[in-house]
Design a protein around this motif. Structure first.
Motif, PDB file in Angstrom:
ATOM      1  N   ARG A   1       0.868  -1.171   0.000  1.00  0.00           N
ATOM      2  CA  ARG A   1       0.000   0.000   0.000  1.00  0.00           C
ATOM      3  C   ARG A   1       0.907   1.223   0.000  1.00  0.00           C
ATOM      4  NH1 ARG A   1      -2.311  -3.644   3.747  1.00  0.00           N
ATOM      5  NH2 ARG A   1      -4.318  -4.371   2.987  1.00  0.00           N
ATOM      6  N   TYR A   2       0.631   2.132  -0.901  1.00  0.00           N
ATOM      7  CA  TYR A   2       1.418   3.355  -0.996  1.00  0.00           C
ATOM      8  C   TYR A   2       0.477   4.537  -0.840  1.00  0.00           C
ATOM      9  CZ  TYR A   2       4.900   0.239  -3.007  1.00  0.00           C
ATOM     10  OH  TYR A   2       5.780  -0.785  -3.203  1.00  0.00           O
ATOM     11  N   VAL A   3       0.958   5.577  -0.182  1.00  0.00           N
ATOM     12  CA  VAL A   3       0.166   6.789  -0.026  1.00  0.00           C
ATOM     13  C   VAL A   3       0.987   7.988  -0.481  1.00  0.00           C
ATOM     14  CG1 VAL A   3      -1.240   5.892   1.872  1.00  0.00           C
ATOM     15  CG2 VAL A   3       0.844   7.165   2.394  1.00  0.00           C
ATOM     16  N   LEU A   4       0.290   8.993  -0.949  1.00  0.00           N
ATOM     17  CA  LEU A   4       0.909  10.259  -1.320  1.00  0.00           C
ATOM     18  C   LEU A   4       0.425  11.277  -0.298  1.00  0.00           C
ATOM     19  CD1 LEU A   4       2.655  11.699  -3.445  1.00  0.00           C
ATOM     20  CD2 LEU A   4       0.545  12.175  -4.699  1.00  0.00           C
ATOM     21  N   LEU A   5       1.387  11.958   0.328  1.00  0.00           N
ATOM     22  CA  LEU A   5       1.056  12.911   1.378  1.00  0.00           C
ATOM     23  C   LEU A   5       1.182  14.339   0.879  1.00  0.00           C
ATOM     24  CD1 LEU A   5       3.064  11.350   4.357  1.00  0.00           C
ATOM     25  CD2 LEU A   5       0.625  11.079   3.861  1.00  0.00           C
ATOM     26  N   GLU A   6       0.310  15.189   1.402  1.00  0.00           N
ATOM     27  CA  GLU A   6       0.444  16.624   1.207  1.00  0.00           C
ATOM     28  C   GLU A   6       0.899  17.155   2.559  1.00  0.00           C
ATOM     29  OE1 GLU A   6      -2.254  19.637  -1.094  1.00  0.00           O
ATOM     30  OE2 GLU A   6      -3.056  19.352   0.920  1.00  0.00           O
ATOM     31  N   GLY A   7       2.002  17.852   2.560  1.00  0.00           N
ATOM     32  CA  GLY A   7       2.567  18.270   3.843  1.00  0.00           C
ATOM     33  C   GLY A   7       3.155  17.062   4.546  1.00  0.00           C
ATOM     34  N   ASP A   8       3.050  17.045   5.857  1.00  0.00           N
ATOM     35  CA  ASP A   8       3.643  15.960   6.631  1.00  0.00           C
ATOM     36  C   ASP A   8       2.714  14.774   6.870  1.00  0.00           C
ATOM     37  OD1 ASP A   8       6.090  17.216   6.878  1.00  0.00           O
ATOM     38  OD2 ASP A   8       5.483  18.279   8.700  1.00  0.00           O
ATOM     39  N   ASP A   9       1.404  15.004   6.841  1.00  0.00           N
ATOM     40  CA  ASP A   9       0.550  13.902   7.267  1.00  0.00           C
ATOM     41  C   ASP A   9      -0.818  13.817   6.604  1.00  0.00           C
ATOM     42  OD1 ASP A   9      -0.543  16.140   8.405  1.00  0.00           O
ATOM     43  OD2 ASP A   9      -0.557  15.369  10.443  1.00  0.00           O
ATOM     44  N   GLU A  10      -1.106  14.628   5.610  1.00  0.00           N
ATOM     45  CA  GLU A  10      -2.421  14.557   4.973  1.00  0.00           C
ATOM     46  C   GLU A  10      -2.364  13.623   3.763  1.00  0.00           C
ATOM     47  OE1 GLU A  10      -5.918  17.303   2.961  1.00  0.00           O
ATOM     48  OE2 GLU A  10      -4.016  18.239   3.499  1.00  0.00           O
ATOM     49  N   VAL A  11      -3.064  12.494   3.868  1.00  0.00           N
ATOM     50  CA  VAL A  11      -3.121  11.537   2.761  1.00  0.00           C
ATOM     51  C   VAL A  11      -4.034  12.104   1.685  1.00  0.00           C
ATOM     52  CG1 VAL A  11      -3.801   9.217   2.058  1.00  0.00           C
ATOM     53  CG2 VAL A  11      -2.687   9.567   4.271  1.00  0.00           C
ATOM     54  N   VAL A  12      -3.491  12.262   0.467  1.00  0.00           N
ATOM     55  CA  VAL A  12      -4.294  12.798  -0.635  1.00  0.00           C
ATOM     56  C   VAL A  12      -4.567  11.753  -1.720  1.00  0.00           C
ATOM     57  CG1 VAL A  12      -3.621  15.198  -0.242  1.00  0.00           C
ATOM     58  CG2 VAL A  12      -2.238  13.755  -1.767  1.00  0.00           C
ATOM     59  N   ALA A  13      -3.768  10.679  -1.735  1.00  0.00           N
ATOM     60  CA  ALA A  13      -3.971   9.618  -2.717  1.00  0.00           C
ATOM     61  C   ALA A  13      -3.379   8.327  -2.164  1.00  0.00           C
ATOM     62  CB  ALA A  13      -3.315   9.978  -4.049  1.00  0.00           C
TER      63      ALA A  13
END
Length: 169
Positions: free
Chosen positions: A4-16
């Motif tokens: 599972r991979y996640v893309l973060l905006e900033g330090d901790d907001e999962v956006v994708a």
């Protein structure tokens, strides 16, 4: 590669996020609990009059057809993009494109095609334009209760030549 991979905006907001399964001839893609939950989301919430049996009918119909499409179009070792999602509030900002490029790089590094199933013209256009996927089947699915859906199987070809150490730098 798998996971599972996640893309973060900033330090901790999962956006994708995406869930990919490794190249294998094993049938690792057979529907499990996580996939059933995802299929429910893909198919939409059940009608108020639809009880547990109706939900299961819909899931069974979708699961059977997507398993058949997978067997038909991705019998070779491949990277299976099992889940791919972008926060609706963040769509259109390039996050999905970045994550899809990453997924493509995983497949390219392994020298295998990538396969996914999706629903809807907007998604087909996104995967085609941003990820190089081609639609290989459009399948109508009808559940026992008469609900119908259309799912698309998409395949991204393996790279035509293996990557060299120079290309990876």
């Amino acid at each position: 590669m798998e996971g599972r991979y996640v893309l973060l905006e900033g330090d901790d907001e999962v956006v994708a996020t995406t869930v990919v399964l490794p190249p294998s001839r094993k049938k690792l893609w057979k529907t499990g609990t996580l996939e059933l939950c995802y299929l429910v989301l893909k198919c939409g919430a059940p009608p108020e009059t639809d009880g547990p049996a109706g939900v299961m009918d819909r899931l069974e119909a979708v699961g059977d057809k997507t398993d058949e499409m997978h067997d038909t179009h991705a019998a070779m070792p491949h990277l299976f993009v099992n889940v791919f999602a972008v926060d609706p509030e963040k769509q259109g900002k390039g996050y999905g494109s970045v994550l899809l490029k990453f997924v493509a790089s995983l497949a390219d590094e392994a020298g295998v095609p990538a396969y996914l199933e999706t629903r809807g013209e907007r998604n087909v256009a996104f995967y085609s334009k941003k990820g190089g996927f081609a639609e290989v089947e459009r399948a109508p699915i009808v559940a026992k209760n008469g609900d119908s859906y259309c799912f698309e199987a998409m395949l991204r070809d393996a790279p035509t030549h293996p990557r060299t150490a120079d290309e990876e730098e």
